[in-house]
Design a protein around this motif. Structure first.
Motif, PDB file in Angstrom:
ATOM      1  N   ASP A 322       0.825  -1.207   0.000  1.00  0.00           N
ATOM      2  CA  ASP A 322       0.000   0.000   0.000  1.00  0.00           C
ATOM      3  C   ASP A 322       0.861   1.260   0.000  1.00  0.00           C
ATOM      4  N   GLU A 323       1.954   1.251   0.766  1.00  0.00           N
ATOM      5  CA  GLU A 323       2.835   2.414   0.800  1.00  0.00           C
ATOM      6  C   GLU A 323       3.513   2.626  -0.550  1.00  0.00           C
ATOM      7  N   LEU A 324       3.904   1.531  -1.193  1.00  0.00           N
ATOM      8  CA  LEU A 324       4.521   1.653  -2.506  1.00  0.00           C
ATOM      9  C   LEU A 324       3.529   2.218  -3.510  1.00  0.00           C
ATOM     10  N   ARG A 325       2.291   1.743  -3.445  1.00  0.00           N
ATOM     11  CA  ARG A 325       1.262   2.271  -4.336  1.00  0.00           C
ATOM     12  C   ARG A 325       1.011   3.750  -4.044  1.00  0.00           C
ATOM     13  N   GLY A 326       1.023   4.117  -2.753  1.00  0.00           N
ATOM     14  CA  GLY A 326       0.833   5.514  -2.391  1.00  0.00           C
ATOM     15  C   GLY A 326       1.962   6.393  -2.885  1.00  0.00           C
ATOM     16  N   ARG A 327       3.203   5.885  -2.832  1.00  0.00           N
ATOM     17  CA  ARG A 327       4.331   6.667  -3.324  1.00  0.00           C
ATOM     18  C   ARG A 327       4.242   6.877  -4.824  1.00  0.00           C
ATOM     19  N   VAL A 328       3.783   5.828  -5.536  1.00  0.00           N
ATOM     20  CA  VAL A 328       3.644   5.963  -6.987  1.00  0.00           C
ATOM     21  C   VAL A 328       2.587   7.001  -7.326  1.00  0.00           C
ATOM     22  N   VAL A 329       1.438   6.935  -6.637  1.00  0.00           N
ATOM     23  CA  VAL A 329       0.368   7.907  -6.884  1.00  0.00           C
ATOM     24  C   VAL A 329       0.817   9.307  -6.513  1.00  0.00           C
ATOM     25  N   TYR A 330       1.524   9.436  -5.388  1.00  0.00           N
ATOM     26  CA  TYR A 330       2.001  10.743  -4.935  1.00  0.00           C
ATOM     27  C   TYR A 330       2.989  11.328  -5.937  1.00  0.00           C
ATOM     28  N   GLY A 331       3.913  10.484  -6.434  1.00  0.00           N
ATOM     29  CA  GLY A 331       4.881  10.964  -7.412  1.00  0.00           C
ATOM     30  C   GLY A 331       4.225  11.359  -8.716  1.00  0.00           C
ATOM     31  N   ALA A 332       3.217  10.582  -9.148  1.00  0.00           N
ATOM     32  CA  ALA A 332       2.511  10.919 -10.380  1.00  0.00           C
ATOM     33  C   ALA A 332       1.752  12.229 -10.225  1.00  0.00           C
ATOM     34  N   GLY A 333       1.164  12.456  -9.040  1.00  0.00           N
ATOM     35  CA  GLY A 333       0.444  13.704  -8.799  1.00  0.00           C
ATOM     36  C   GLY A 333       1.364  14.907  -8.815  1.00  0.00           C
ATOM     37  N   GLU A 334       2.556  14.764  -8.225  1.00  0.00           N
ATOM     38  CA  GLU A 334       3.517  15.860  -8.226  1.00  0.00           C
ATOM     39  C   GLU A 334       3.966  16.184  -9.645  1.00  0.00           C
ATOM     40  N   SER A 335       4.192  15.139 -10.463  1.00  0.00           N
ATOM     41  CA  SER A 335       4.628  15.361 -11.840  1.00  0.00           C
ATOM     42  C   SER A 335       3.543  16.065 -12.641  1.00  0.00           C
TER      43      SER A 335
END
Length: 369
Positions: A322-335
């Protein structure tokens, strides 16, 4: 099918029983012997591969070693075991080996747990530079925790650091991007010190020496009391084995991880304990209850530890995913946010927006220069 000695001499009834080898029991005993050695390999390999014994309770190691010592001494001191050893002078080699497999099983179990004691001491985390649970590679990889502020000027950024070769070792540290330094757990942050590991090893050695001296005394100087001493060792071993798993259960419960404790080892040993107890009970009967009763107790307690450890590992893997998925979503949102601001807030031609003039009717069509 059986195998006898074939020497034609009058043998003791017990020796005659040993000479009449049951190949079924021999195969089962040999299977258990090999299974004991194989069951401990995952634990040995896990400690060596992680280069850390973090997660193992020192009191679990101490109680397990002393319990194994008492169990091994118990089966050696039992009059029935010593009679089996003496029968090797009257039966053939195959019957002798088959008759002593029960003793060999307990001896191998004691030896394998002693190896855990040595690995626990050798790879005990110590020193300010010791990173808990790192793998073979001492380098670490860092993951920004979702929601962490990355504003300029912030010197304290929470990052998640884990061993490059083992995801089990994830810990939270503080990182200073200005100097590129990551703090590793200090020695005083560990639940136990290296002196504790040394104390556990010393007590285990002293206990083994004391048991050896007393066993020799009762076998050779007080043989009439050898059965009593064997029963005492069996009861003492059962008590130690009964409380052995409580410190480890407590440690695992507090860590919410198994650390260097091997789940595959427990998966093999939990059912194996009951099979082993049944094999010893068939070999020594009710008189040898002190030899096989301990494995019934340890099987139940180890099963409890296995269930708890497996639950924590499953929950950890889910949180990690879940944390890995959250990091991916967070990084995509920042980009996406950065890309949108480039198109909406700027001209995209490298010219500062503040220098642009607003076109009106008075604006000349051609600029000077």
């Amino acid at each position: 099918m059986t195998a006898g000695s074939g020497n034609g001499i009058i043998m003791d009834p017990r020796c005659r029983e040993i000479s009449d080898v049951s190949y079924t029991n021999f195969s089962l005993s040999l299977f258990i012997l090999v299974g004991i050695m194989v069951s401990y390999l995952p634990q040995h390999i896990r400690i060596i591969s992680r280069r850390s014994s973090y997660g193992l309770s020192p009191w679990f190691v101490l109680l397990g070693t002393t319990s194994g010592t008492c169990a091994f001494a118990n089966i050696l001191v039992l009059p029935k075991s010593r009679l089996d050893i003496g029968c090797c002078r009257q039966v053939d080699e195959f019957a002798c080996v088959a008759g002593l497999l029960g003793i060999a099983q307990v001896g191998v179990q004691w030896s394998c747990f002693t190896v855990i004691l040595l690995l626990f001491l050798i790879f005990f985390p110590r020193g300010s530079s010791a990173t808990i649970g790192v793998g073979d590679d001492s380098t670490t990889k860092q993951h920004v925790v979702p929601g962490t502020s990355l504003a300029n000027g912030s010197n304290d950024i929470d990052v998640q650091t884990n061993g490059a070769t083992d995801a089990d070792s994830e810990i939270i540290t503080n990182n200073d991007p200005a100097i590129g330094h990551t703090n590793t757990p200090a020695a005083n942050s560990l639940p136990h010190t290296y002196q504790t590991a040394l104390l556990v090893t010393l007590l285990s050695v002293l206990h083994a020496v004391l048991i050896l001296i007393l066993s020799v005394y009762y076998v050779y100087l007080r043989p009439m009391h050898a059965q009593w001493w064997a029963n005492f060792l069996g009861i003492f071993s059962t008590i130690l084995a009964s409380i052995q798993y409580f410190p480890q259960i407590w440690t695992t419960w507090n860590l919410k991880r198994v650390g260097s404790l091997s789940i595959p080892m427990m998966c093999i040993q939990t059912p194996g304990s009951f099979v082993w107890a049944g094999s010893l009970a068939k070999r020594f009967g009710s008189e040898g209850w002190s030899a096989w009763g301990v494995y019934l107790v340890t099987g139940c307690l180890q099963g409890s530890l296995l269930v708890m450890g497996a639950y924590f590992e499953i929950m950890f893997r889910r949180r990690e995913r879940d944390e890995l998925r959250g990091r991916v979503v967070y990084g995509a949102g920042e980009s996406a946010s950065g890309l949108g601001s480039e198109f909406l807030g700027g001209t995209g031609n490298g010219v500062d927006d503040s220098t642009q003039e607003v076109a009106t009717e008075e604006t000349p069509l051609l600029r000077e220069g």
